[in-house]
Design a protein around this motif. Structure first.
Motif, PDB file in Angstrom:
ATOM      1  N   ASP A 106     -12.263  52.853  84.006  1.00  0.00           N
ATOM      2  CA  ASP A 106     -13.017  52.234  85.094  1.00  0.00           C
ATOM      3  C   ASP A 106     -12.174  51.164  85.788  1.00  0.00           C
ATOM      4  OD1 ASP A 106     -15.039  51.506  86.843  1.00  0.00           O
ATOM      5  OD2 ASP A 106     -16.140  50.337  85.358  1.00  0.00           O
ATOM      6  N   SER A 107     -11.504  50.313  85.017  1.00  0.00           N
ATOM      7  CA  SER A 107     -10.738  49.231  85.642  1.00  0.00           C
ATOM      8  C   SER A 107      -9.461  49.721  86.306  1.00  0.00           C
ATOM      9  CB  SER A 107     -10.421  48.138  84.609  1.00  0.00           C
ATOM     10  OG  SER A 107      -9.569  48.620  83.612  1.00  0.00           O
ATOM     11  N   ASN A 108      -8.855  50.786  85.795  1.00  0.00           N
ATOM     12  CA  ASN A 108      -7.618  51.295  86.376  1.00  0.00           C
ATOM     13  C   ASN A 108      -7.839  52.265  87.534  1.00  0.00           C
ATOM     14  OD1 ASN A 108      -5.029  50.476  84.830  1.00  0.00           O
ATOM     15  ND2 ASN A 108      -6.545  50.794  83.237  1.00  0.00           N
ATOM     16  N   PHE A 109      -8.960  52.995  87.496  1.00  0.00           N
ATOM     17  CA  PHE A 109      -9.177  54.036  88.492  1.00  0.00           C
ATOM     18  C   PHE A 109     -10.491  53.902  89.249  1.00  0.00           C
ATOM     19  CE2 PHE A 109      -6.358  55.957  85.315  1.00  0.00           C
ATOM     20  CZ  PHE A 109      -5.329  56.410  86.125  1.00  0.00           C
ATOM     21  N   GLY A 110     -11.378  53.028  88.800  1.00  0.00           N
ATOM     22  CA  GLY A 110     -12.680  52.910  89.453  1.00  0.00           C
ATOM     23  C   GLY A 110     -13.562  54.113  89.193  1.00  0.00           C
ATOM     24  N   VAL A 111     -13.349  54.774  88.061  1.00  0.00           N
ATOM     25  CA  VAL A 111     -14.086  55.984  87.701  1.00  0.00           C
ATOM     26  C   VAL A 111     -14.969  55.680  86.499  1.00  0.00           C
ATOM     27  CG1 VAL A 111     -13.830  58.326  86.787  1.00  0.00           C
ATOM     28  CG2 VAL A 111     -12.280  57.522  88.555  1.00  0.00           C
ATOM     29  N   LYS A 112     -16.237  56.015  86.619  1.00  0.00           N
ATOM     30  CA  LYS A 112     -17.178  55.830  85.518  1.00  0.00           C
ATOM     31  C   LYS A 112     -17.222  57.116  84.700  1.00  0.00           C
ATOM     32  CE  LYS A 112     -19.193  51.943  87.140  1.00  0.00           C
ATOM     33  NZ  LYS A 112     -18.553  50.732  86.782  1.00  0.00           N
ATOM     34  N   LEU A 113     -16.988  56.994  83.390  1.00  0.00           N
ATOM     35  CA  LEU A 113     -17.051  58.136  82.498  1.00  0.00           C
ATOM     36  C   LEU A 113     -18.208  57.969  81.529  1.00  0.00           C
ATOM     37  CD1 LEU A 113     -13.272  58.534  81.544  1.00  0.00           C
ATOM     38  CD2 LEU A 113     -14.556  59.848  83.217  1.00  0.00           C
ATOM     39  N   ILE A 163      -9.573  62.942  84.782  1.00  0.00           N
ATOM     40  CA  ILE A 163      -9.455  61.801  85.687  1.00  0.00           C
ATOM     41  C   ILE A 163      -9.105  62.266  87.095  1.00  0.00           C
ATOM     42  CG2 ILE A 163      -8.254  59.623  86.146  1.00  0.00           C
ATOM     43  CD1 ILE A 163     -10.149  59.766  83.607  1.00  0.00           C
ATOM     44  N   GLU A 164      -8.193  63.217  87.204  1.00  0.00           N
ATOM     45  CA  GLU A 164      -7.832  63.745  88.525  1.00  0.00           C
ATOM     46  C   GLU A 164      -9.054  64.333  89.225  1.00  0.00           C
ATOM     47  OE1 GLU A 164      -4.463  66.584  90.525  1.00  0.00           O
ATOM     48  OE2 GLU A 164      -5.212  67.156  88.551  1.00  0.00           O
ATOM     49  N   ASP A 173     -13.490  51.178  74.810  1.00  0.00           N
ATOM     50  CA  ASP A 173     -12.325  50.570  75.459  1.00  0.00           C
ATOM     51  C   ASP A 173     -11.655  51.550  76.416  1.00  0.00           C
ATOM     52  OD1 ASP A 173     -12.705  48.206  74.091  1.00  0.00           O
ATOM     53  OD2 ASP A 173     -11.199  48.659  72.547  1.00  0.00           O
ATOM     54  N   LEU A 174     -11.580  52.810  76.018  1.00  0.00           N
ATOM     55  CA  LEU A 174     -10.978  53.834  76.875  1.00  0.00           C
ATOM     56  C   LEU A 174     -11.768  54.002  78.163  1.00  0.00           C
ATOM     57  CD1 LEU A 174      -8.829  56.045  77.251  1.00  0.00           C
ATOM     58  CD2 LEU A 174     -10.365  57.599  76.023  1.00  0.00           C
ATOM     59  N   VAL A 175     -13.091  54.062  78.042  1.00  0.00           N
ATOM     60  CA  VAL A 175     -13.954  54.206  79.219  1.00  0.00           C
ATOM     61  C   VAL A 175     -13.804  52.993  80.140  1.00  0.00           C
ATOM     62  CG1 VAL A 175     -16.371  54.307  79.969  1.00  0.00           C
ATOM     63  CG2 VAL A 175     -15.578  55.757  78.078  1.00  0.00           C
ATOM     64  N   VAL A 176     -13.755  51.801  79.568  1.00  0.00           N
ATOM     65  CA  VAL A 176     -13.586  50.577  80.368  1.00  0.00           C
ATOM     66  C   VAL A 176     -12.213  50.571  81.038  1.00  0.00           C
ATOM     67  CG1 VAL A 176     -13.360  48.053  80.215  1.00  0.00           C
ATOM     68  CG2 VAL A 176     -15.227  49.215  79.028  1.00  0.00           C
ATOM     69  N   SER A 177     -11.188  51.000  80.327  1.00  0.00           N
ATOM     70  CA  SER A 177      -9.837  51.047  80.899  1.00  0.00           C
ATOM     71  C   SER A 177      -9.770  52.009  82.081  1.00  0.00           C
ATOM     72  CB  SER A 177      -8.818  51.486  79.844  1.00  0.00           C
ATOM     73  OG  SER A 177      -8.684  50.525  78.847  1.00  0.00           O
TER      74      SER A 177
END
Length: 80
Positions: free
Chosen positions: A50-57, A75-76, A44-48
């Motif tokens: 991605d959806s909030n920042f467009g960053v794949k973790l 994230i920065e 859920d954290l990884v999806v959040s």
């Protein structure tokens, strides 16, 4: 996006999606303990992110992440 905006967005979704108390959020707080992460929460954290920042973790991104400050920095750096 500046660091303050990143921190604000992260804190907002931690409160909304992970039901973290605002008082528990500080840069020094342990990420896993504060969020009480299990494997599903991690997804859920990884999806959040991605959806909030467009960053794949991926899991390897979290190797050196212990505190919320480490998470903010991750994230920065991914946004650069």
């Amino acid at each position: 996006m500046n660091k303050e905006v990143i921190i604000e967005k992260i804190n907002d979704f931690l409160i909304d999606e992970f039901e973290v108390e605002n008082d528990d959020i500080s840069p020094e707080a342990n990420l896993k303990e504060t969020l009480e992460l299990d494997s599903l929460d991690f997804v859920d954290l990884v999806v959040s992110i991605d959806s909030n920042f467009g960053v794949k973790l991926v899991g390897e991104d979290f190797i050196n992440v212990v505190t919320l400050q480490d998470f903010y920095n991750l994230i920065e750096n991914k946004l650069k």
